[in-house]
Design a protein around this motif. Structure first.
Motif, short mmCIF file in Angstrom:
data_model
loop_
_atom_site.label_atom_id
_atom_site.label_comp_id
_atom_site.label_asym_id
_atom_site.label_seq_id
_atom_site.Cartn_x
_atom_site.Cartn_y
_atom_site.Cartn_z
N UNK A 165 0.83 -1.21 0.00
CA UNK A 165 0.00 0.00 0.00
C UNK A 165 0.86 1.25 0.00
N UNK A 166 2.01 1.18 0.65
CA UNK A 166 2.96 2.30 0.61
C UNK A 166 3.95 2.10 -0.52
N UNK A 167 4.45 3.17 -1.05
CA UNK A 167 5.41 3.12 -2.16
C UNK A 167 6.68 2.41 -1.74
N UNK A 168 7.06 1.40 -2.52
CA UNK A 168 8.29 0.66 -2.23
C UNK A 168 9.47 1.43 -2.84
N UNK A 169 9.87 2.45 -2.13
CA UNK A 169 10.82 3.43 -2.65
C UNK A 169 12.13 2.80 -3.11
N UNK A 170 12.64 1.84 -2.35
CA UNK A 170 13.93 1.25 -2.70
C UNK A 170 13.91 0.56 -4.06
N UNK A 171 12.75 0.05 -4.45
CA UNK A 171 12.64 -0.71 -5.69
C UNK A 171 12.35 0.17 -6.90
N UNK A 172 11.86 1.37 -6.70
CA UNK A 172 11.58 2.27 -7.80
C UNK A 172 10.18 2.15 -8.36
N UNK A 173 9.80 3.14 -9.16
CA UNK A 173 8.42 3.26 -9.63
C UNK A 173 7.99 2.10 -10.50
N UNK A 174 8.82 1.68 -11.44
CA UNK A 174 8.40 0.63 -12.37
C UNK A 174 8.12 -0.68 -11.63
N UNK A 175 9.03 -1.07 -10.77
CA UNK A 175 8.83 -2.32 -10.02
C UNK A 175 7.63 -2.21 -9.09
N UNK A 176 7.56 -1.10 -8.37
CA UNK A 176 6.45 -0.89 -7.45
C UNK A 176 5.11 -0.97 -8.18
N UNK A 177 5.02 -0.31 -9.32
CA UNK A 177 3.77 -0.31 -10.08
C UNK A 177 3.45 -1.69 -10.63
N UNK A 178 4.47 -2.39 -11.12
CA UNK A 178 4.25 -3.72 -11.68
C UNK A 178 3.69 -4.68 -10.63
N UNK A 179 4.29 -4.70 -9.46
CA UNK A 179 3.86 -5.67 -8.45
C UNK A 179 2.51 -5.28 -7.83
N UNK A 180 2.25 -3.97 -7.72
CA UNK A 180 0.94 -3.54 -7.23
C UNK A 180 -0.14 -3.87 -8.26
N UNK A 181 0.16 -3.67 -9.53
CA UNK A 181 -0.83 -3.92 -10.58
C UNK A 181 -1.22 -5.39 -10.65
#
Length: 305
Positions: A165-181
């Protein structure tokens, strides 16, 4: 182990290594016929350039007690996926379990790098590998899965809805978005297929001792605990078979519809269904990460595995 999935037909899309391989083998433990797909075969490797092959995975499924069938498929290519589903239909006339574990993007993301410094080309490729593949595969496979009531679609991701639910900052936007999606896909597919007698959900392993992770820590599965000298929290890690047994338990559960639309972890399902990792433990990695590692506490897995 009970052969309660004998006669069931499963497709593990992205079964070359890691969680996908563990899931395929665990379904084999319970007697299922498992189509194991991926891009790396003994004849050639994918862009990840790793040695694991879909043939090895299929052989492990068969050795575990099921029937493993290796099929090379690029899940970004709709005609290849359509041919795969057509083959399953021709061979069996049914599909009981679809696992979308396609990823292949580990080499594309960078830790602790601002978005504008990331490679746009790599990031967009990551999104295609993580999302387009799942959508293409589900689009072609769901009509066969829905032919009989009781089908199961499992979307494999990294993290639960709560942890992501919180942004996974260490992994970056692309990874964070992919796994949330992918978590979102589990929920939206549930809305689509739940009323038609099937179940869809998203599932995450914990700290996975994949082939690449073992290499990163300079250990093997036999001496993996030596990795705690590098990072003491590695003590909570789990084999790929653990999340595999979660999928197999869901597939064998006639009441699986109660999980429709949920975001789940292998660790939370283990006490519900009674399965364990290969060492007999039940690691609950995401609870451990939230309550111990992220709080800066010393590594101690007591009560977490």
């Amino acid at each position: 182990m009970e052969r309660d999935l004998t006669g069931r037909i499963a497709l593990v899309a992205g079964a070359t290594r890691g969680a996908g391989r563990g899931i395929a083998v665990a379904l084999g433990e319970r007697g299922a016929t498992v189509y194991c797909t991926g891009r790396t075969t003994r004849a050639g490797r994918s862009e990840m350039n790793r040695p694991e092959t879909i043939e090895e995975t299929a052989e492990r499924v068969t050795a575990a007690g099921g029937e493993g069938i290796a099929v090379r498929v690029d899940h970004l290519d709709p005609p290849q996926v359509a041919d795969l589903v057509g083959r399953i239909d021709a061979d069996h006339g049914r599909l009981d379990v679809l696992v979308n574990d396609i990823w292949g993007g580990d080499h594309l993301f960078r830790f602790r790098t601002p978005f504008w410094e990331l490679s746009l080309e790599d990031g967009l490729r990551m999104m295609r590998l993580a999302l387009d593949t799942h959508l293409i595969t589900a689009h072609h496979a769901l009509p066969l899965l829905l032919r009989r009531p009781g089908g199961l679609l499992v979307e494999i991701t990294d993290g639960t809805a709560e942890t992501n639910a919180g942004y996974r900052r260490d992994c970056g936007i692309f990874y964070d978005l992919a796994k949330w999606a992918v978590i979102r896909l589990g929920g939206t597919f549930a809305e689509e297929i739940g009323p038609r007698g099937a179940t869809a959900l998203s599932l995450t392993p914990g700290w996975l001792r994949s082939e690449a992770m073992l290499e990163h820590f300079g250990v093997t599965e036999e001496n993996w605990r030596d990795g705690t000298e590098v990072n003491p929290h590695f003590a909570i890690s789990e084999t790929p078979l653990f999340v595999g047994r979660a999928v197999a338990a869901l597939a064998a559960d006639p009441g699986r519809a109660r999980w429709n639309g949920r975001s789940l972890s292998a660790g939370e399902l283990a006490p519900v269904y009674g399965f364990t990792d290969t060492d007999g433990s039940r690691p609950d990695a995401w609870r451990y990460i939230a309550e111990v590692e992220s709080q800066g506490k010393p590594a101690d897995v007591t009560g977490y595995r």
